[in-house]
Design a protein around this motif. Structure first.
Motif, PDB file in Angstrom:
ATOM      1  N   PRO A 126      44.108  39.016  41.216  1.00 22.73           N
ATOM      2  CA  PRO A 126      44.841  38.153  42.159  1.00 22.73           C
ATOM      3  C   PRO A 126      46.343  38.462  42.098  1.00 22.73           C
ATOM      4  O   PRO A 126      46.865  38.871  41.046  1.00 22.73           O
ATOM      5  N   HIS A 127      47.035  38.243  43.216  1.00 14.54           N
ATOM      6  CA  HIS A 127      48.405  38.768  43.371  1.00 14.54           C
ATOM      7  C   HIS A 127      49.413  38.338  42.296  1.00 14.54           C
ATOM      8  O   HIS A 127      50.267  39.118  41.907  1.00 14.54           O
ATOM      9  N   ASP A 171      38.541  42.571  32.705  1.00 13.54           N
ATOM     10  CA  ASP A 171      38.407  41.363  33.534  1.00 13.54           C
ATOM     11  C   ASP A 171      38.077  40.221  32.581  1.00 13.54           C
ATOM     12  O   ASP A 171      37.256  40.390  31.677  1.00 13.54           O
ATOM     13  N   PRO A 184      49.485  42.574  47.876  1.00 18.75           N
ATOM     14  CA  PRO A 184      50.923  42.765  47.888  1.00 18.75           C
ATOM     15  C   PRO A 184      51.406  43.073  46.461  1.00 18.75           C
ATOM     16  O   PRO A 184      50.759  42.669  45.505  1.00 18.75           O
ATOM     17  N   HIS A 216      49.265  44.682  54.855  1.00 15.77           N
ATOM     18  CA  HIS A 216      49.078  45.994  55.490  1.00 15.77           C
ATOM     19  C   HIS A 216      49.927  46.096  56.765  1.00 15.77           C
ATOM     20  O   HIS A 216      50.661  47.054  56.967  1.00 15.77           O
ATOM     21  N   SER A 235      38.565  43.756  55.251  1.00 16.91           N
ATOM     22  CA  SER A 235      39.796  44.139  54.561  1.00 16.91           C
ATOM     23  C   SER A 235      40.152  45.592  54.819  1.00 16.91           C
ATOM     24  O   SER A 235      41.273  46.006  54.597  1.00 16.91           O
ATOM     25  N   HIS A 293      49.946  40.658  39.465  1.00 18.62           N
ATOM     26  CA  HIS A 293      50.395  42.049  39.647  1.00 18.62           C
ATOM     27  C   HIS A 293      51.690  42.345  38.867  1.00 18.62           C
ATOM     28  O   HIS A 293      51.745  43.342  38.141  1.00 18.62           O
ATOM     29  N   ALA A 338      42.370  46.987  36.151  1.00 15.57           N
ATOM     30  CA  ALA A 338      42.560  45.580  35.769  1.00 15.57           C
ATOM     31  C   ALA A 338      42.112  44.723  36.935  1.00 15.57           C
ATOM     32  O   ALA A 338      42.699  44.792  38.016  1.00 15.57           O
ATOM     33  N   GLU A 340      47.709  47.040  43.696  1.00 15.70           N
ATOM     34  CA  GLU A 340      47.166  46.602  44.983  1.00 15.70           C
ATOM     35  C   GLU A 340      48.237  45.846  45.775  1.00 15.70           C
ATOM     36  O   GLU A 340      49.212  45.352  45.214  1.00 15.70           O
ATOM     37  N   ALA A 382      43.830  42.500  30.354  1.00 11.15           N
ATOM     38  CA  ALA A 382      44.539  43.724  30.759  1.00 11.15           C
ATOM     39  C   ALA A 382      45.399  44.218  29.604  1.00 11.15           C
ATOM     40  O   ALA A 382      45.490  45.434  29.366  1.00 11.15           O
ATOM     41  N   HIS A 405      41.465  54.056  51.077  1.00 14.78           N
ATOM     42  CA  HIS A 405      41.676  53.860  49.631  1.00 14.78           C
ATOM     43  C   HIS A 405      41.471  55.156  48.845  1.00 14.78           C
ATOM     44  O   HIS A 405      42.202  55.424  47.880  1.00 14.78           O
ATOM     45  N   MET A 438      38.143  43.335  38.090  1.00 14.49           N
ATOM     46  CA  MET A 438      36.930  43.999  38.598  1.00 14.49           C
ATOM     47  C   MET A 438      36.204  43.108  39.604  1.00 14.49           C
ATOM     48  O   MET A 438      34.985  42.948  39.566  1.00 14.49           O
ATOM     49  N   ASN A 453      47.663  37.852  52.048  1.00 14.44           N
ATOM     50  CA  ASN A 453      46.397  38.519  51.729  1.00 14.44           C
ATOM     51  C   ASN A 453      46.031  39.592  52.747  1.00 14.44           C
ATOM     52  O   ASN A 453      45.825  40.748  52.377  1.00 14.44           O
TER      53      ASN A 453
END
Ligand code: NAD
Length: 384
Positions: A72-73, A37, A95, A184, A381, A76, A9, A93, A55, A299, A11, A180
């Motif tokens: 985009p977050h 997408d 966050p 990590h 990234s 999610h 979900a 992904e 999605a 990844h 692209m 963003n």
């Protein structure tokens, strides 16, 4: 099940990168069988794979056992909740959400332990971070006293921020460098040291870029044992710095530029700092240096681990449930800045959501530029 059928979900940059890896056969026993997408042109990276405009349609299609969420977050949690309710395995992904209350709703939807639910914290596969995690969690240097972490090598250009209408706005992204780039680092922080109990932060909004969210952060944390940490992050400095320094009873670790330097004290430092006043001695130290240029599987390793968790029951490198901590830390730093005071953890999730909504209401809409970010920005990234 001999292999896992996955759908992606979102692209965009990250989703298309994951798609290319899977289509190239780089992840054993994982097949890309659907993509979705709202922008159909984005699905071209997976030509020949059935593409869905939403999605939801992909989740209903019966073509997938698992979904990788790379939107985009803000999207999610809703996509993750729908996928978990549909009985699918989910890899989300970073966050996992923009704010803690949304993250809690997402995690609460994971009721069936047979469904694998993981997060893309690829930096946990880096051998250097694994070694530091092993040393600190294993107590090799004793109790932590101080952590200094500078994360200013996340430089981003104006072109990067202009590359997506959702980026760097309260309404579209819900934060800046903390939401963003730093998920990590914040995930690694909690993974290695655990969660702080107090947070005081000073975020600067649009200090280096024409954006409404934070691109410069200086924060202070207090850990439950009284140890303190300073966390600094920015997307506006070049050359930036990536340097972690840990001071503990038994010595010091410095990790910078592909090198981990470990200095061990022959005796605990408190034996000297609390010794009789006439003693001027300090601990003898020995030094070990570990070369740390290898970045690990990143990844691809997370995708492989997710597949093995579904097919073989292999433990996850990064369970999604642990993703709530980096969200909470980012939220706490923003809340501390807005309220100009120290924030206690656990964070009051509803209070944060309320405060964020005020910023969303005042968010300035951006021209919805949809170009692809320049490669040099995006490749960062994958860095530390
Ligand atoms: N793990 C990493 O190293 C890493 C690196 C980069 C990005 N990311 C994460 O990946 C996510 C996407 O980032 P990006 O840089 O690829 O963004 P992007 O803007 O390049 O791509 C996002 C894509 O999602 C699509 N989209 C939007 N809403 C959707 C929906 N409801 N359903 C399906 N698709 C939808 C957009 O059309 C776009 O094509 C972010 O959460 C980001 O934090 C992770």
């Amino acid at each position: 099940m001999g292999s896992v059928r996955i759908g992606i979900a979102g692209m965009g940059n990250m989703g298309a990168t994951h798609a290319r890896h899977v289509l190239a056969g780089r992840v054993a026993r994982l097949e890309l069988t659907a993509v979705s997408d709202p922008n159909p042109a984005r699905c071209a990276a997976a030509a020949g794979v059935p593409a869905f405009p939403s999605a939801a349609a992909m989740l209903r299609s019966g073509r997938i056992d698992a979904v990788l969420i790379a939107t985009p977050h803000y999207a999610h949690p809703p996509i993750g909740i729908a996928a978990l309710r549909a009985g699918l395995h989910v890899l989300v992904e970073k966050p996992i959400s923009v704010h803690k209350a949304d993250g809690e709703r997402l995690l609460a939807a994971h009721r069936n332990p047979a469904q694998v639910f993981a997060a893309m914290f690829n930096q946990r596969t880096d051998p250097a971070w694994r070694e530091i995690h092993r040393l600190i969690r294993g107590g090799a240097l004793g109790e932590i006293r101080r952590v200094n972490w500078i994360n200013t090598d996340w430089f981003r250009t104006a072109a990067y921020y202009a590359s997506g209408g959702w980026r760097a706005t309260w309404a579209g992204e819900g934060g800046g460098v903390l939401l963003n780039q730093c998920p990590h680092n914040l995930d690694l922080f909690q993974w290695i040291f655990g969660m702080p109990r107090l947070v005081r932060a000073f975020c600067r909004f649009g200090r280096y870029h024409d954006i409404e969210v934070e691109d410069d952060v200086t924060a202070w944390f207090e850990l439950p044992n009284g140890a303190t940490a300073v966390f600094i992050a920015s997307t506006g400095e070049a050359p930036g710095t990536s340097r972690l320094e840990i001071t503990a009873e038994g010595g010091r670790i410095v990790y910078e530029r592909d090198r981990i330097e470990i200095r061990r004290n022959a005796e605990a430092m408190s034996a000297f700092s609390r010794a009789a006043p006439q003693s001027f001695a300090r601990p003898e130290t020995t030094e070990t240096v570990i070369a740390a240029a290898d970045r690990g599987g990143q990844h691809l390793e997370i995708l492989q681990n997710f597949t093995a968790a579904i097919l073989d029951g292999t433990p996850l490198i990064a369970p999604a449930a642990e993703g709530i901590h980096s969200v909470e830390l980012a939220n706490a730093m923003l809340l501390s800045t807005w309220r100009e005071k120290t924030v206690d953890l656990p964070l009051n999730a509803r209070a944060y959501a309320r405060q964020l909504r005020q910023h969303v209401r005042q968010s300035r809409p951006k021209a919805a530029a949809e170009s692809t970010p320049p490669a040099e920005d995006f490749s960062k990234s994958f860095g530390r």
